[in-house]
Write a protein that holds these residues in place. Structure first.
Motif, PDB file in Angstrom:
ATOM      1  N   PRO A 143      19.955 -24.424   8.246  1.00 34.29           N
ATOM      2  CA  PRO A 143      20.059 -23.364   6.988  1.00 34.29           C
ATOM      3  C   PRO A 143      19.224 -22.446   7.089  1.00 34.29           C
ATOM      4  O   PRO A 143      17.877 -22.633   7.249  1.00 34.29           O
ATOM      5  N   SER A 190      25.523 -18.015   5.544  1.00 35.33           N
ATOM      6  CA  SER A 190      26.320 -18.930   5.959  1.00 35.33           C
ATOM      7  C   SER A 190      27.681 -18.214   6.525  1.00 35.33           C
ATOM      8  O   SER A 190      27.675 -16.755   6.357  1.00 35.33           O
ATOM      9  N   LYS A 231      25.655 -19.900  13.054  1.00 36.80           N
ATOM     10  CA  LYS A 231      26.900 -20.612  12.429  1.00 36.80           C
ATOM     11  C   LYS A 231      26.572 -22.039  12.983  1.00 36.80           C
ATOM     12  O   LYS A 231      26.489 -22.673  14.059  1.00 36.80           O
ATOM     13  N   VAL A 232      26.430 -22.989  11.920  1.00 39.20           N
ATOM     14  CA  VAL A 232      26.270 -24.483  12.000  1.00 39.20           C
ATOM     15  C   VAL A 232      27.507 -25.097  12.162  1.00 39.20           C
ATOM     16  O   VAL A 232      27.752 -26.080  13.095  1.00 39.20           O
ATOM     17  N   HIS A 233      28.624 -24.789  11.475  1.00 39.63           N
ATOM     18  CA  HIS A 233      30.006 -25.671  11.322  1.00 39.63           C
ATOM     19  C   HIS A 233      31.010 -24.739  12.246  1.00 39.63           C
ATOM     20  O   HIS A 233      31.281 -23.705  11.887  1.00 39.63           O
ATOM     21  N   TYR A 245      33.717 -20.890   8.535  1.00 42.80           N
ATOM     22  CA  TYR A 245      33.981 -22.374   8.205  1.00 42.80           C
ATOM     23  C   TYR A 245      33.059 -22.874   7.406  1.00 42.80           C
ATOM     24  O   TYR A 245      33.405 -24.125   6.985  1.00 42.80           O
ATOM     25  N   ASP A 246      31.690 -22.489   7.592  1.00 41.67           N
ATOM     26  CA  ASP A 246      30.902 -23.285   6.684  1.00 41.67           C
ATOM     27  C   ASP A 246      31.079 -23.435   5.352  1.00 41.67           C
ATOM     28  O   ASP A 246      30.890 -24.566   4.749  1.00 41.67           O
ATOM     29  N   LEU A 295      26.007 -27.717   2.858  1.00 38.37           N
ATOM     30  CA  LEU A 295      24.982 -26.710   3.378  1.00 38.37           C
ATOM     31  C   LEU A 295      24.774 -25.549   2.059  1.00 38.37           C
ATOM     32  O   LEU A 295      23.692 -25.328   1.984  1.00 38.37           O
ATOM     33  N   TYR A 296      25.710 -25.630   1.341  1.00 36.21           N
ATOM     34  CA  TYR A 296      25.474 -24.584   0.142  1.00 36.21           C
ATOM     35  C   TYR A 296      24.608 -25.216  -0.849  1.00 36.21           C
ATOM     36  O   TYR A 296      23.721 -24.484  -1.618  1.00 36.21           O
TER      37      TYR A 296
END
Length: 268
Positions: free
Chosen positions: A127, A146, A106-108, A149-150, A156-157
């Motif tokens: 991603p 994703s 998870k990035v965010h 919270y992403d 990102l999408y």
């Protein structure tokens, strides 16, 4: 491609949750699904120390999920926790089974509404997309990954769509509170509309529907949803545990992207 979303209410026991994964794998396979999506934190719900439950990506929990997926001939997407190397963990999506292997960290991180996920979770950086063969044609269907919270970050999408993903997955453990269900539904539909994609969002079930409490951590509200590439609601669940089975057609997303080429028309 037929995809199932399993809205479950994870506990703090990874073994108990693994048994639930097994039940849902069998249910999804019986329904003819090629992919089963489970929520964020399938391995263990939020609200407890995550370090002691985190396992390496080749550990026993992943191995067992892989065996369940392979035995049923489907690909499973499930949220888990892996060690990060800095004393925290990664909030990881496991993608495994039927010849498919991938992970997304998870990035965010959910540093919002008074919760600080970054205190215990290290962010991912990249991603990730994964190709799952269509069971009929054998052609690859590209899925974008994703987590929770992403969904508040459209960039990102757009990156996932630029990489060729027409089906975007959002396993989640959404936090409860005033207006949060409305935000969840709006954000899922918006990410579909601003990428011309199918967005399949699988949340943890509302724990109060199974006799538990929300607590202070984000533990889910239910209402898993499939949004179509025009932002329409294709199908949804209620607050309680359940299985949603849907058929998605990447060609329909490609058609929408031709009619409304927002990705191609971007200037920023």
């Amino acid at each position: 491609m037929r995809i199932a979303l399993a809205q479950i209410a994870s506990t703090t026991d990874p073994e108990e949750n693994l048994a639930e994964v097994g039940r849902r794998v069998a249910e999804a396979a019986a329904a003819g699904a090629r992919v089963l999506v489970l929520p964020e934190a399938t391995m263990c719900r939020f609200g407890v120390a995550l370090g002691p439950v985190a396992e390496p990506f080749d550990g026993p929990w992943v191995t067992r999920v892989r065996e369940l997926a392979d035995a049923s001939g489907i690909t499973v997407v499930a949220g888990m926790f892996t060690p990060s190397g800095d004393g925290r963990v990664h909030n990881t999506l496991l993608v495994t089974g039927a010849g498919v292997e991938a992970r997304y960290d998870k990035v965010h991180l959910f540093d919002a509404f008074g919760f600080a996920e970054s205190d215990t979770v290290a962010p991912g950086t990249e991603p990730v997309t994964v190709d799952v063969p269509d069971p009929i044609t054998g052609d690859p269907v590209r899925l974008g990954l994703s987590t929770c919270y992403d969904v508040r970050f459209p960039g990102l999408y757009q990156r996932l769509a630029d990489a060729g993903a027409a089906v975007l997955l959002v396993p989640a453990s959404w936090g409860a509170g005033e207006g949060k269900r409305e935000q969840w539904e709006l954000l899922v539909r918006a990410r579909a509309l601003d990428t011309g994609s199918f967005v399949l969002a699988c949340d943890q079930a509302d724990p109060t529907t199974v006799g538990r409490e929300h607590g202070k951590a984000p533990t889910g509200i239910g209402f898993s949803m499939v949004a179509g590439p025009l932002g329409e609601v294709v199908d949804t669940l209620g607050a309680e545990p359940g299985l949603l089975v849907t058929d998605v057609d990447p060609a329909a997303a490609a058609h929408v992207r031709t009619r409304i080429p927002v990705l191609a028309n971007r200037r920023f």
